[in-house]
Structure formats: structure tokens, C-alpha cells
Scaffold this motif. Structure first.
Motif, PDB file in Angstrom:
ATOM      1  N   LEU A 154       2.485   0.854  -8.085  1.00 53.24           N
ATOM      2  CA  LEU A 154       3.845   1.032  -8.715  1.00 53.24           C
ATOM      3  C   LEU A 154       3.957   2.452  -9.396  1.00 53.24           C
ATOM      4  CD1 LEU A 154       4.107  -2.184 -10.943  1.00 53.24           C
ATOM      5  CD2 LEU A 154       5.295  -1.722  -8.733  1.00 53.24           C
ATOM      6  N   ARG A 155       3.110   2.875  -9.769  1.00 50.47           N
ATOM      7  CA  ARG A 155       3.208   4.529 -10.199  1.00 50.47           C
ATOM      8  C   ARG A 155       3.479   5.461  -9.188  1.00 50.47           C
ATOM      9  NH1 ARG A 155       1.821   4.916 -15.334  1.00 50.47           N
ATOM     10  NH2 ARG A 155       0.135   3.588 -16.451  1.00 50.47           N
ATOM     11  N   LEU A 158       1.195  -5.023 -17.591  1.00 51.18           N
ATOM     12  CA  LEU A 158       1.841  -3.985 -17.058  1.00 51.18           C
ATOM     13  C   LEU A 158       2.045  -2.799 -18.040  1.00 51.18           C
ATOM     14  CD1 LEU A 158       4.438  -5.304 -14.428  1.00 51.18           C
ATOM     15  CD2 LEU A 158       2.579  -4.243 -14.021  1.00 51.18           C
ATOM     16  N   PRO A 159       1.709  -1.695 -18.056  1.00 47.58           N
ATOM     17  CA  PRO A 159       1.778  -0.611 -18.694  1.00 47.58           C
ATOM     18  C   PRO A 159       3.319  -0.697 -19.099  1.00 47.58           C
ATOM     19  CG  PRO A 159       0.409   0.281 -17.428  1.00 47.58           C
ATOM     20  CD  PRO A 159       1.221  -1.002 -16.771  1.00 47.58           C
ATOM     21  N   ALA A 160       3.495   0.110 -20.513  1.00 42.27           N
ATOM     22  CA  ALA A 160       4.814   0.110 -21.126  1.00 42.27           C
ATOM     23  C   ALA A 160       5.653   1.065 -20.103  1.00 42.27           C
ATOM     24  CB  ALA A 160       4.646   0.662 -22.653  1.00 42.27           C
ATOM     25  N   ASP A 161       5.147   1.950 -19.449  1.00 43.03           N
ATOM     26  CA  ASP A 161       5.872   3.004 -18.555  1.00 43.03           C
ATOM     27  C   ASP A 161       6.382   2.361 -17.483  1.00 43.03           C
ATOM     28  OD1 ASP A 161       3.243   3.147 -18.117  1.00 43.03           O
ATOM     29  OD2 ASP A 161       3.559   5.088 -17.037  1.00 43.03           O
ATOM     30  N   ASP A 181       0.698  -1.448  -0.015  1.00 40.91           N
ATOM     31  CA  ASP A 181      -0.024   0.121   0.116  1.00 40.91           C
ATOM     32  C   ASP A 181       1.048   1.070  -0.059  1.00 40.91           C
ATOM     33  OD1 ASP A 181       0.430   1.180   2.894  1.00 40.91           O
ATOM     34  OD2 ASP A 181      -0.027  -1.054   3.124  1.00 40.91           O
ATOM     35  N   VAL A 182       0.291   2.354  -0.325  1.00 45.51           N
ATOM     36  CA  VAL A 182       0.952   3.602  -0.518  1.00 45.51           C
ATOM     37  C   VAL A 182       1.575   4.030   0.668  1.00 45.51           C
ATOM     38  CG1 VAL A 182       0.864   6.020  -1.354  1.00 45.51           C
ATOM     39  CG2 VAL A 182       0.085   4.263  -2.680  1.00 45.51           C
TER      40      VAL A 182
END
Length: 393
Positions: A151-152, A194-197, A107-108
Motif C-alpha cells: 500500500l505504501r 493499518l497505519p494511520a497514514d 505485488d509492486v
């Protein structure tokens, strides 16, 4: 100096431990990493002795449940990476950084606490992000969105480095192909989407000891192994060969011999009298051996069923109920049993063997829990590698 007394002691075969590690490596792809799971005092085997032996044998790192377990290893000189698998409690962030432990983040809030501690310490911190997979709510929601959001958020925390992404599967412990397939597919989907970034973390792991046999599609590039390193078989996995040898034997000695008459009280509860009648039924009497091991030493003895010890190479059934520091075995059919004879609770004697799997099946206990020993049980190290570890714990 080891004082040889009649109480229970555990013999740890260090060469078997390191051979089990080598066997596990042979089952994996080249370059796959192994984390040795040494939580709960290495399943009762002694975390420090086990960790020293495995580190000397070249294991890639260790996994523990809590920061105090990791700190104890660091203070004893273990230098390998140590992953604390339970999600980070924010209040533990500073000691995690101070002792160089790898945190699990789900968690954040925990990530931000670790970032603050790392900033104060002036050093970066590696983390592994945990995705939930039907395991008691541990980890971020495994549907993908929660992991991506986490992750972001972590990417914006300058002092944190995402080293790994993992999950813990339940299906392999049940040896349930349907559940295994569902969990493996879900984790693969999470990673693939998972996004490319957000590049895939360097280390991905999902397999534990049972999955080594029944979840090969989930090995990725790291596995977490505990039971197989200790030679404990958690599941039958379709009868697959189990090439791992038990590391621990539990041994005591006969401290007293006495007559046992039908109906004798051999425990505090009324059921103990009934259990005393079985071995002597149809006889004029029986003979019991008192062994100075009780449920304070081997907790499974508190509610044992259909269990035995080995005396003079034969099975001697445990009878009555265990006391805190002693238990009785029926030696009526072992007439030459004598004071001082070895009594093997786990291990081999002659052609007979008692395994933790035997005990677990008879008593409805997971075999990995049998060796959770009380503090009175001394551990003695055996094998060519024992001197590298320290001898006795």
C-alpha cells in the motif's frame, strides 16, 4: 430464430436470477455492495446474458478471473465496474486500462506496470489489493507487513487509486467454523492494524456465496456472489434455509429406443458391460433410450456415477458410459417412454427434480462445476425479463 432440434439445450430463468439478486440484498446491511461473479462464462450460464440481466436489475458490478472475460463484457456494452480477480500479469496492464477494468494487485511489479500503462493512457486506474488467506498463494502475504509495504508503494504511484482491499477465504467452502474464525480474525486484524497514514480502502470484501451463510462477520461493505445468484448451494451451512432458486434447466429428448440384453456392450470400456447388467438383472431383457447428449456437452458425464434423467416424470438411470455425443438411460420401468419425450438432466418434471447438488454429491464434483457446458448446448432465456437480455445466446 431458434431451431428446435433434439440436442441438449439450457433454459435460463432470468426472473429467478434477478429474484436471487434481490434475495441476496435482503440478507445484507443497507448500502452493502454486490459484485456478481460471472467468471467461466457465468458458471456456464452465459456471461453476457447474465451480466445484462443483473446490470439491468441494479447490481453494483461484476467479478471475472481474467482480462479477456472483462474485455468481452465491455465490448458487448456492459458499463458496470468489472474487477479482474486474479493478480495482474504486467503484460496485461495496457488492455486493462484501455477497457476500464479494475485490476487486482498483489505485488509492486504489477502495480508499476499498471502505473506506466495508466500514465501512457493519460487516465487513472482503480485497483483492489488482494491479501492471501490460505488460497494457493494468491495475494500478498496476509500477515500485514506485506500489505502495508504494498500500500505504501502504491501510494507513490500517482495514477493508481486503491479502491478496495480483499481476500478469498477457504473455510466457508469447507463449512469449517474453526478455519472460518481464524481467517476472519486474521483479515480483521490486518485491517485494524493499518497505519494511520494508510486509510482503509473504501471497499473491503471477503465473503463469497458460502460465506453468506457461515461467515457473517466477514461481510464488510461488499460481497462477491456467484453460486447463490445461480441458485446453487455450495455448502449445507448447518442446514440453514437456502432461499435461492436454480436458474438453469438442462433438457434434451429421446432420439432412439432399443432393447437391452444382459451383457450388452454399451460403452468402449470393459466396465460398461458390467454396468449394462445391473438394470436388466433378473429380467429377460430391458429397454434403453438414447439421448443425444454426451461428455462434449456435459463434461460430468465422462465419469458419471449413480446419475439419472427425468422422463415422463420418473427417474431413468443412466447406464453404461457416456459417449462424446450420446448417453443411454434405462427406461425398462417407463414402458410408455417414446421417441421425442423430454429428458431432463437438471430441473423438474412432474413431481421429480434433479439438482446440481444431487449430481455433485453422486459424482464427487463441486455443484458449481456441473453446468460448465460444451459449446453445442444452446441457451434459451425464459421469464418476463428475458426480452431485456436478448432472447437466445
Amino acid at each position: 430464430m431458434t431451431v428446435d432440434v433434439a440436442g441438449c439445450h439450457a433454459v435460463l430463468h432470468i426472473d429467478r436470477l434477478t429474484s436471487n439478486l434481490a434475495m441476496a440484498r435482503s440478507m445484507l446491511d443497507d448500502g452493502a455492495r454486490i459484485l456478481g461473479v460471472v467468471k467461466a462464462n457465468a458458471y456456464g450460464h452465459g456471461a453476457l446474458a447474465v451480466s445484462r440481466a443483473l446490470e439491468h436489475a441494479g447490481i453494483d458490478g461484476f467479478a471475472v478471473d481474467s482480462p479477456d472475460e472483462g474485455i468481452e463484457l465491455r465490448q458487448a456494452g456492459i458499463a458496470s465496474p468489472i474487477l479482474v480477480m486474479n493478480p495482474l500479469c504486467p503484460g496485461d496492464a495496457s488492455p486493462m486500462i484501455g477497457f476500464g477494468l479494475t485490476a487486482t494487485i498483489s505485488d509492486v511489479q504489477a502495480a508499476e506496470a499498471l502505473q506506466a500503462a495508466a500514465h501512457r493512457a493519460g487516465r487513472p486506474a482503480d485497483i483492489h489489493v488482494r491479501a492471501r488467506s490460505n488460497c494457493a498463494g494468491l495475494g500478498a502475504d496476509g500477515d500485514g507487513n506485506a500489505i502495508v509495504s504494498l500500500l505504501r508503494a502504491v501510494r507513490n504511484l500517482a495514477n493508481l487509486r486503491v479502491e478496495g482491499l480483499f481476500t478469498h477465504m477457504i473455510g466457508p467452502y469447507r463449512d469449517d467454523p474453526v478455519q472460518i474464525g481464524r481467517e476472519v480474525a486474521g483479515f480483521h486484524t490486518l485491517i485494524d492494524r493499518l497505519p494511520a497514514d494508510l486509510p482503509r480502502p473504501p471497499l473491503v470484501h471477503a465473503v463469497t456465496s458460502p460465506g453468506l451463510f457461515n461467515a457473517p462477520d466477514a461481510r464488510f461493505n461488499m460481497v462477491r456472489l456467484g453460486a447463490v445468484l445461480y441458485g446453487i448451494r455450495m455448502v449445507e451451512a448447518g442446514g440453514a434455509p437456502f432461499p435461492f432458486r436454480p436458474v438453469m434447466e438442462l433438457i434434451s429428448r429421446i432420439a432412439h429406443l432399443c432393447r437391452l440384453e444382459p451383457g450388452d456392450d454399451i460403452g468402449y470400456g470393459p466396465a460398461a458391460r458390467q454396468r449394462s447388467e445391473g438394470p436388466a438383472r433378473g429380467r429377460t431383457g430391458g429397454r434403453a433410450a438414447m439421448i443425444p447428449v454426451g461428455y462434449a456437452d456435459l463434461p460430468y458425464l465422462l465419469r458419471f456415477r449413480d446419475s439419472a434423467v427425468l422422463i415422463r416424470g420418473r427417474r431413468a438411470p443412466l447406464i453404461g458410459e457416456a459417449f462424446m455425443g450420446k448417453v443411454l438411460a434405462d427406461v425398462t420401468d417407463i414402458p410408455d417412454a417414446a421417441l421425442g419425450d423430454e429428458a431432463v438432466f437438471v430441473g423438474a418434471q412432474g413431481i421429480e427434480t434433479i439438482t446440481v447438488e444431487d449430481i455433485g454429491k453422486a459424482n464427487g464434483i463441486r455443484p458449481s462445476a456441473i453446468l460448465m457446458l460444451g459449446p453445442r448446448v444452446a441457451r434459451r432465456l425464459s421469464g418476463h425479463s428475458a426480452g431485456q437480455v436478448g432472447g437466445v445466446e
